[in-house]
Design an enzyme around this catalytic site. Structure first.
Site, PDB file in Angstrom:
ATOM      1  N   GLU A  16       2.072  -3.361  15.137  1.00 13.15           N
ATOM      2  CA  GLU A  16       1.654  -3.851  14.126  1.00 13.15           C
ATOM      3  C   GLU A  16       1.796  -5.198  13.987  1.00 13.15           C
ATOM      4  O   GLU A  16       1.603  -6.078  13.099  1.00 13.15           O
ATOM      5  CB  GLU A  16       2.015  -2.952  12.754  1.00 13.15           C
ATOM      6  CG  GLU A  16       1.086  -1.541  12.789  1.00 13.15           C
ATOM      7  CD  GLU A  16       1.711  -0.914  11.953  1.00 13.15           C
ATOM      8  OE1 GLU A  16       0.887  -0.743  10.969  1.00 13.15           O
ATOM      9  OE2 GLU A  16       2.750  -0.199  11.655  1.00 13.15           O
ATOM     10  N   ASP A 211      -8.681   2.770   9.527  1.00 13.12           N
ATOM     11  CA  ASP A 211      -9.580   4.071   9.502  1.00 13.12           C
ATOM     12  C   ASP A 211      -9.994   4.225   8.279  1.00 13.12           C
ATOM     13  O   ASP A 211      -9.732   3.387   7.276  1.00 13.12           O
ATOM     14  CB  ASP A 211      -8.452   5.122   9.897  1.00 13.12           C
ATOM     15  CG  ASP A 211      -7.272   5.033   8.863  1.00 13.12           C
ATOM     16  OD1 ASP A 211      -6.348   4.727   9.407  1.00 13.12           O
ATOM     17  OD2 ASP A 211      -7.309   5.781   7.983  1.00 13.12           O
TER      18      ASP A 211
HETATM   19  N1  ADE Z   1      -2.198   3.704   7.522  1.00 13.14           N
HETATM   20  C1  ADE Z   1      -3.102   3.509   8.320  1.00 13.14           C
HETATM   21  N2  ADE Z   1      -4.017   4.451   8.025  1.00 13.14           N
HETATM   22  C2  ADE Z   1      -3.539   5.341   6.940  1.00 13.14           C
HETATM   23  C3  ADE Z   1      -3.963   6.341   6.341  1.00 13.14           C
HETATM   24  N3  ADE Z   1      -5.250   6.930   6.341  1.00 13.14           N
HETATM   25  N4  ADE Z   1      -2.983   6.777   5.282  1.00 13.14           N
HETATM   26  C4  ADE Z   1      -1.972   6.186   5.216  1.00 13.14           C
HETATM   27  N5  ADE Z   1      -1.566   5.402   5.820  1.00 13.14           N
HETATM   28  C5  ADE Z   1      -2.187   4.628   6.503  1.00 13.14           C
END
Ligand code: ADE
Length: 251
Positions: A16, A211
């Protein structure tokens, strides 16, 4: 001569920030249990202390505390990395700078209202306006200059933190119902913000969407993070390059 600006930089995982630290000069490292703090100079006027915290609020708070205690000259603490989209308009590679953060799993009712952090008697934490506006302008300028190819146009909004990877639309919907302006979810930012506020140090949380916090989240996250590692440093550099315009440092 003015002191160099000293940035504290944290990410949950090496991917990251980018684990290649060769862009820093005069690198040194100190170990604190299982936490390694790397220090170096990005330029004559910008120093960095950085670490990978590990996932979740406890690891993030511990790393933030160690980092700040390791050097009282840190002017700004930045937490960066990926996040799940809560705003359905967001897509992978969208950049979100937090204008506020909340710990979505803090619930001390009936003693305090939902989300309120007893230590600060606040639910949402906001970055100092001068630092927020500096970062927002820096990111937009870098985007307009073509330095952030591959990333989408930066925007800002509310980011929620909790000790839960969200990969269930029903869970996400409940959070959206409780926090209608929610834009992204992650697992560290608001914990770091709390530590920074309690330590009296300005902070920023900067995230890139990996996501949709839905059924496909785990797979999207894993695929994205692998690709993101090569790009993460460019986002950080957009800020580093513009430290000359940073708000005056106090102390
Ligand atoms: N970091 C990246 N995607 C995430 C998610 N879906 N839930 C919590 N933290 C995250």
């Amino acid at each position: 001569m003015t002191q160099p600006l000293h940035l504290g930089l944290l990410g949950a995982m090496p991917e990251e920030i980018g684990s290649d630290l060769s862009h820093l000069k005069n690198l040194s490292c100190s170990n604190h249990g299982d936490l390694a703090i790397h220090r170096g100079s990005w330029s004559d006027t910008v120093r960095l202390s950085l670490a990978w915290s590990g996932w979740g609020k406890v690891s993030a708070a511990r790393a933030a505390t160690r980092l700040l205690a390791s050097d009282p000259s840190i002017d700004l603490l930045v937490f960066t990395g990926v996040a799940g989209a809560a705003d359905p308009a967001l897509r992978q590679w969208d950049v979100v700078l937090a204008d506020a953060v909340v710990q979505h799993d803090m619930d001390a009712r009936p003693l305090f209202p939902r989300f309120t952090l007893p230590a600060l008697n606040k639910d949402r934490l906001q970055p100092q306006p001068a630092w927020f506006h500096w970062a927002k302008s820096a990111l937009l300028e870098a985007h307009d200059a073509g330095e952030l190819a591959g990333f989408a146009k930066p925007s800002n909004g509310l980011i929620a933190t909790g000790d839960r990877f969200i990969g269930d639309p029903a869970v996400l919907q409940k959070l959206r119902d409780a926090l209608p302006d929610l834009r992204a979810v992650e697992m560290e930012g608001a914990a770091v913000a709390q530590v920074a506020e309690q330590e009296g140090v300005p902070w920023l949380v900067l995230r890139v969407i990996s996501d949709g916090a839905d059924e496909a989240a785990a797979q999207s996250f894993e695929d994205f993070v692998r690709r993101y590692e090569q790009q993460a440093w460019r986002l950080i550099e957009a800020l580093l390059k513009r430290c000359g315009d940073a708000p005056p440092q106090c102390g």
